[in-house]
Design an enzyme around this catalytic site. Structure first.
Site, PDB file in Angstrom:
ATOM      1  N   SER A 182       0.799  -1.216   0.000  1.00  0.00           N
ATOM      2  CA  SER A 182       0.000   0.000   0.000  1.00  0.00           C
ATOM      3  C   SER A 182       0.838   1.277   0.000  1.00  0.00           C
ATOM      4  O   SER A 182       0.332   2.340  -0.369  1.00  0.00           O
ATOM      5  CB  SER A 182      -0.983   0.010   1.175  1.00  0.00           C
ATOM      6  OG  SER A 182      -0.348  -0.308   2.372  1.00  0.00           O
ATOM      7  N   HIS A 234       2.264   4.530   4.212  1.00  0.00           N
ATOM      8  CA  HIS A 234       1.301   5.227   3.363  1.00  0.00           C
ATOM      9  C   HIS A 234       1.773   6.648   3.068  1.00  0.00           C
ATOM     10  O   HIS A 234       1.773   7.100   1.921  1.00  0.00           O
ATOM     11  CB  HIS A 234      -0.066   5.291   4.051  1.00  0.00           C
ATOM     12  CG  HIS A 234      -0.692   3.959   4.289  1.00  0.00           C
ATOM     13  ND1 HIS A 234      -1.870   3.811   4.996  1.00  0.00           N
ATOM     14  CD2 HIS A 234      -0.317   2.713   3.933  1.00  0.00           C
ATOM     15  CE1 HIS A 234      -2.188   2.540   5.046  1.00  0.00           C
ATOM     16  NE2 HIS A 234      -1.260   1.859   4.423  1.00  0.00           N
TER      17      HIS A 234
END
Length: 327
Positions: A182, A234
């Site tokens: 991610s 992230h």
């Protein structure tokens, strides 16, 4: 012990299932502009799935679990069965297996000289739920980007953003391990935002496109404040992709694209705007400086929490329902 508990080891998954979308805003496109066939993004998805299957093969829950840990989930899968849900609620392997196969571990990166973990961790996932969430998002975001900009630029953004997410994560997370793609996915989201800003003059429905994309990014980052989600990966991936978008995803301006329709005696406009060149230079400088400073701090063993005490709230906000624990 092979069946080490995920929470006791503190394994962090990079994104615990989040929706991702692509803005729908038309732009003035040259009819000669090439439309690429997407093959790299599907190849990345296949590579991640194959890696997860190999991870479960090496995990071999029935052989390595102890009676005190409970029973493997979906025992009919035999060596591909999952760790007990109290150990890994995402239907996946043990943290010790992830660590052996290349999960991000600060101690091994800094003191064990295993810098390759900064890349290997983005190909590992904590469980089926984690894998499916990331792969569906990757297909939804990545295929459209690859069709527009080609496999080289999107592949570079994906891999470098994943690396950038790993560097920032490793600067802050010391007592846990981290896995997941991610950080690279957030890099694609960041590149989408900077591409929209950089090519602002050729888009219609600009405000709606920008608002939609900002809301999507904000929601995804907000999910990262939950425990056991590595929001530093992230944020690092997003910032890297955002800067790379200014460098790699420039489009010719409308005045240049429409040059074929202009009379011969009318001079055509410049291919790019001045602000695009300024953003290109500034972003490239920030990327070089950011990676240089980050890697120097990392391999010097600097604890980023000592430089930024409030930064811990970027990854986990304690509430009455959960405790963020140490670092």
């Amino acid at each position: 012990m092979a069946g080490e508990d995920l929470e006791s080891r503190g394994a962090k998954n990079r994104g615990n299932g989040y929706p991702s979308s692509y803005y729908s805003s038309s732009y003035y496109q040259d009819t000669s502009e090439k439309q690429w066939t997407s093959w790299l993004i599907p190849a990345f998805v296949v590579a991640n799935v194959v890696m997860f299957i190999l991870t479960m093969y090496f995990n071999n829950c029935p052989k390595n679990i102890t009676s005190s840990q409970g029973h493997c989930v979906a025992g009919g899968l035999r060596r591909f069965s999952f760790q007990p849900l109290r150990e890994n609620p995402l239907f996946g392997p043990s943290s010790s297996t992830l660590e052996k196969l290349g999960a991000l571990d600060w101690n091994k990166v800094v003191h064990g000289h295993q810098g390759w973990r900064l890349i290997s961790c983005i190909w590992l996932h904590a469980g089926v739920i984690h894998l499916l969430a990331n792969m569906f998002s990757l297909l939804f975001i990545g295929i459209r980007l690859e069709q527009q900009f080609g496999f080289v630029r999107i592949g570079v953004i994906y891999l470098v953003s994943g690396f950038g997410g790993s560097v920032l994560s490793c600067l802050f997370i010391r007592s846990n391990i981290s896995v997941g793609a991610s950080g690279a996915l957030f890099g694609l989201l960041g590149a989408m935002l900077s591409e929209l800003i950089s090519n602002w003059t050729i888009y219609s429905n600009k405000a709606a496109a920008l608002l939609t994309l900002v809301i999507i990014i904000a929601i995804n980052l907000a999910v990262g404040i939950l425990p056991h989600v590595d929001n530093f990966a992230h944020i690092g991936g997003f910032l890297t992709g955002f800067l790379l978008g200014f460098v790699l995803l420039l489009r010719p301006q409308f005045g240049w694209v429409d040059r074929h329709n202009l009379p011969a005696n009318v001079p055509s406009k410049s291919k790019h705007k001045t602000y695009q060149y300024v953003l290109w230079v500034v972003s490239l400088v920030l990327l070089v400086v950011g990676f240089t400073v980050g890697l120097v701090m990392l391999f010097q063993g600097v604890n980023a929490y000592q430089r930024c005490h409030w930064c811990r709230y970027l990854s986990c906000v304690p509430t009455s329902r959960w405790n963020c624990g140490s670092n």
